[in-house]
Enzyme design. Structure first.
Site, PDB file in Angstrom:
ATOM      1  N   GLU A  88     -17.148  52.578 -49.838  1.00 38.56           N
ATOM      2  CA  GLU A  88     -16.830  53.828 -50.533  1.00 38.56           C
ATOM      3  C   GLU A  88     -18.100  54.594 -50.898  1.00 38.56           C
ATOM      4  OE1 GLU A  88     -13.724  55.126 -50.924  1.00 38.56           O
ATOM      5  OE2 GLU A  88     -13.245  53.447 -49.614  1.00 38.56           O
ATOM      6  N   TRP A 133     -19.001  56.311 -47.794  1.00 40.01           N
ATOM      7  CA  TRP A 133     -18.189  57.526 -47.585  1.00 40.01           C
ATOM      8  C   TRP A 133     -18.794  58.702 -48.357  1.00 40.01           C
ATOM      9  CZ3 TRP A 133     -14.730  59.382 -44.384  1.00 40.01           C
ATOM     10  CH2 TRP A 133     -13.887  58.536 -43.676  1.00 40.01           C
ATOM     11  N   TRP A 175      -0.142  79.173 -42.263  1.00 40.66           N
ATOM     12  CA  TRP A 175       0.221  78.599 -43.557  1.00 40.66           C
ATOM     13  C   TRP A 175       1.294  79.438 -44.242  1.00 40.66           C
ATOM     14  CZ3 TRP A 175      -1.798  74.041 -43.406  1.00 40.66           C
ATOM     15  CH2 TRP A 175      -3.063  73.831 -42.838  1.00 40.66           C
ATOM     16  N   ASN A 196      -7.883  57.718 -56.222  1.00 34.24           N
ATOM     17  CA  ASN A 196      -8.188  58.193 -54.870  1.00 34.24           C
ATOM     18  C   ASN A 196      -6.985  58.122 -53.926  1.00 34.24           C
ATOM     19  OD1 ASN A 196     -10.192  59.174 -52.898  1.00 34.24           O
ATOM     20  ND2 ASN A 196      -9.763  57.227 -51.877  1.00 34.24           N
ATOM     21  N   TRP A 198      -4.899  74.134 -47.105  1.00 36.30           N
ATOM     22  CA  TRP A 198      -5.643  73.091 -47.795  1.00 36.30           C
ATOM     23  C   TRP A 198      -6.723  73.656 -48.714  1.00 36.30           C
ATOM     24  CZ3 TRP A 198     -10.900  72.978 -46.701  1.00 36.30           C
ATOM     25  CH2 TRP A 198     -11.313  73.621 -45.532  1.00 36.30           C
ATOM     26  N   TRP A 221     -10.168  66.830 -48.597  1.00 32.78           N
ATOM     27  CA  TRP A 221      -9.119  67.785 -48.234  1.00 32.78           C
ATOM     28  C   TRP A 221      -9.064  68.027 -46.732  1.00 32.78           C
ATOM     29  CZ3 TRP A 221      -4.925  69.533 -50.475  1.00 32.78           C
ATOM     30  CH2 TRP A 221      -4.788  69.323 -51.844  1.00 32.78           C
TER      31      TRP A 221
END
Length: 478
Positions: A277, A280, A309, A344, A362, A385
């Site tokens: 993590e 990341w 969208w 998360n 988004w 996102w």
């Protein structure tokens, strides 16, 4: 006497601060600090009122901490980054600064600001920047062709290989300057920005609190992180992100504490999943530095910008307020709206719901998150996102769509998390809480809870069609 100025930004700590340590290396230098708040820039970036309060609290704490070291910290406020360049230049002239020390930031506007500072001051003083916010500098972990990785897994392998060869060192907090401790400056006025008071029990202020939480997590919970991290009803995550976000805690401190307690984490032993993590976090920062267009809300995959969208304000408002009729989504949103933090796994679930059930852009979700999160950071927020929207680097395949009901049943199997945040459903036992209307119908009960605003199966079909149309819209005819 030589004067060294430390310009604090997202590094509000005295321990393991590369810029501060470098400025203090000369025992004969006069060392001073400055922090420049930029409320208009914060508004442009949707900074959460909670994070503004979190920053202000830690600037005050840092001011007191540095005073004990004999280092005065001046706090100034201007509208934006352009004005901060002028303020910094004037302060350097006034204080006859010989060298400026600061830690790099990787967002586009921040890099432009720093370039303007170096251009403005480079002929009159020495500017020294440091890669303090990351374990390894962006651009230092690349493919065989010297390109930035676009996929996480090979990046992670290369990153761990580099760490195995040489760990980035932590640096000590500076010693007390020769003149001894000083009185802290007079309290500065609150920043001219909306602020929401933080829950001091949930998020205590200060470096000591952050380091204490890090130690506790690495002593035991980190070993079970791989089993517990996906279940929001379990306190199985570190919850260190608020301190990492504004630099009260460094990633090097996290790495060294982890390896002190679990030396085999680099080779896959206990703690390896949490280390992943941290990597990341690095991946998203390295990506942001390599592709500045991400700072301008651009998707990495061009065709996804053609998705049509929906502009449904009622649906967006229901999502923001936690009133979608899907309990795991609503509980997660209410957790964030109340505390400024969200688990998360839940960030993935609510993100997927907004984009792939409601078919809402988004970028609206990204901005709303930033307006609420105490741990909001552009790199991680944008990366997360774009992952759920299937628009970014190493994104989920565009046809992968979470079912919010089964996600709730899987990751909150007894419904404990949902009932914590949705008291109107507290009477519904076990996993039945994830489909409350079925339970209510069976028991002939009236619920004070909304019906689902969309039907998942139909929403999934519509989303697949919208993505497929966007993917095919620019293809050459056969």
């Amino acid at each position: 006497m030589t004067t060294h100025l430390v310009w604090f930004r997202a590094d509000l700590r005295a321990n393991d601060n590369l810029a501060l340590a470098a400025a203090c290396r000369d025992p004969n230098a006069r060392v001073i600090g400055i922090y420049i708040a930029t409320p208009q820039q914060w508004r442009d970036h949707n900074l959460a009122p909670r994070q503004a309060a979190w920053i202000e609290d830690h600037v005050r704490a840092l001011q007191r901490s540095l005073a004990q070291k004999g280092i005065p910290l001046t706090v100034s406020e201007v509208d934006d980054f352009d004005a901060s360049v002028e303020t910094l230049a004037a302060f350097c002239r006034q204080q006859q600064v010989d060298a400026l020390f600061y830690n790099y930031q990787y967002e586009l506007n921040e890099r432009k600001r720093d370039a303007a500072v170096e251009k403005r001051l480079g002929d009159t003083l020495v500017c020294q920047g440091f890669d303090d916010y990351v374990l390894l500098a962006p651009g230092s972990v690349t493919t065989g062709n010297h390109d930035m990785y676009k996929v996480f897994t090979p990046f992670s392998r290369a990153f761990i290989k580099r760490l195995s060869q040489e760990l980035p060192a932590c640096v000590r907090a500076p010693e007390v300057r020769p003149g001894g401790p000083i009185e802290p400056p007079a309290p500065f006025a609150p920043f001219n920005y909306p602020q929401t008071e933080m829950d001091a029990e949930r998020f205590p202020v200060g470096e000591d609190a952050a380091l204490s939480r890090l130690r506790r997590f690495c002593l035991a919970p980190v070993a079970n992180y791989d089993k517990d991290r996906d279940y929001p009803a379990i306190d199985g995550t570190s919850r260190l992100s608020p301190w990492l976000a504004i630099g009260v805690l460094s990633p090097r401190q996290c790495l060294h504490r982890l390896l002190r307690e679990h030396p085999d984490a680099l080779s896959g032993g206990p703690g390896a999943v949490w280390l992943n993590e941290l990597i990341w976090r690095e991946f998203y920062l390295h990506i942001l530095a390599s592709w500045p267009s991400l700072c301008r809300y651009k998707p990495f995959i061009p065709w996804t910008d053609r998705v049509q969208w929906r502009d449904n304000e009622a649906h967006f408002t229901a999502w923001c307020e936690g009133k979608t009729g899907y309990p795991i989504v609503d509980a997660a949103m209410r957790q964030m709206n109340t505390t400024g933090w969200m688990h998360n796994r839940l960030r993935m679930i609510v993100g997927s719901f907004l984009v792939k059930d409601l078919l809402i852009d988004w970028r609206r979700g990204e901005r709303y998150f930033m307006s609420q999160l105490v741990d909001g950071v552009l790199a991680a927020n944008n990366g997360g996102w774009q992952w759920v929207a299937s628009t970014g680097h190493d994104a989920a395949p565009w046809f992968r769509i979470f079912n919010p009901t089964t996600q709730g049943e899987r990751f909150d199997p007894e419904g404990d998390f949902v009932r914590q945040w949705l008291p109107e459903l507290k009477a519904i036992p076990g996993k039945a809480v994830h489909q409350p209307w079925l339970w209510a119908q069976k028991h002939r009960v009236t619920l004070n809870y909304p019906q689902p605003i969309v039907e998942h199966k139909q929403a999934r079909i519509a989303t697949l069609a919208a993505y497929e149309a966007a993917r095919n819209s620019n293809r050459e005819p056969l």
